[in-house]
Motif scaffolding. Structure first.
Motif, PDB file in Angstrom:
ATOM      1  N   ALA A  97       0.827  -1.208   0.000  1.00  0.00           N
ATOM      2  CA  ALA A  97       0.000   0.000   0.000  1.00  0.00           C
ATOM      3  C   ALA A  97       0.861   1.256   0.000  1.00  0.00           C
TER       4      ALA A  97
ATOM      5  N   LEU B  55      -2.416   8.544   0.321  1.00  0.00           N
ATOM      6  CA  LEU B  55      -3.225   8.931  -0.831  1.00  0.00           C
ATOM      7  C   LEU B  55      -3.953  10.196  -0.423  1.00  0.00           C
TER       8      LEU B  55
ATOM      9  N   THR C  31      -3.052  -3.736  -5.887  1.00  0.00           N
ATOM     10  CA  THR C  31      -2.945  -2.505  -5.103  1.00  0.00           C
ATOM     11  C   THR C  31      -2.944  -1.253  -5.972  1.00  0.00           C
TER      12      THR C  31
ATOM     13  N   GLU D  92      -5.823   1.489  -5.595  1.00  0.00           N
ATOM     14  CA  GLU D  92      -5.494   2.807  -5.046  1.00  0.00           C
ATOM     15  C   GLU D  92      -5.822   3.925  -6.030  1.00  0.00           C
TER      16      GLU D  92
END
Length: 151
Positions: free
Chosen positions: A2, A6, A126, A130
């Motif tokens: 991860a 973000l 991922t 994301e």
């Protein structure tokens, strides 16, 4: 793995108090978030409050719980998603003519292994997931902006 952080932000032509009222009302989260279908606080929203959540992506539904980890009225609201240990936050800043809102997903300490496995098996990995989360943040902020600036 991860991404540690973000983020998305928007400037809203409305006072901080009005924007805060929208963001801190967890029951309205499904109006903002493309993925959230239900967010129910178990008591008044304050630090330590837990929530029950229902999320949806295409035909897939899943439940989570979260815990409010920080609440500074009209400044910051943050909650930890207990399933994966990420922390989602909204920071509000008064700017000329309104409010700047920054939405963040923090995973500086990584995510739980079960979450990584689920994202890879069910959500296309991922990076793809994301990107979708950031798109969702931008959509959420646009919806909050529209609500705050109307009437």
């Amino acid at each position: 793995m991860a991404a540690p952080l973000l983020q998305a932000q928007v400037d809203i032509n409305a006072p901080v108090s009005k924007v805060w009222a929208l963001i801190s009302d967890f029951r309205r989260m499904p109006q903002w978030s493309p993925q959230c279908r239900l967010m129910r606080p178990l008591g008044p929203v304050r630090q330590g409050t837990r929530t029950l959540n229902l999320n949806r992506r295409n035909r897939m539904f899943w439940t989570t719980t979260s815990t409010v980890v920080e609440m500074v009225p009209e400044e910051k609201l943050a909650f930890r998603v207990n399933m994966n240990n990420t922390i989602w936050s909204y920071e509000l800043e008064q700017i000329p003519g309104g409010t700047r809102v920054i939405e963040s997903r923090h995973a500086e300490n990584g995510v739980k292994a079960v979450s990584d496995m689920a994202v890879n098996a069910l959500f296309g990995g991922t990076a793809s997931f994301e990107r979708e989360l950031v798109e969702g943040m931008n959509a959420s902020l646009a919806r909050i902006k529209a609500a705050a600036e109307s009437g």
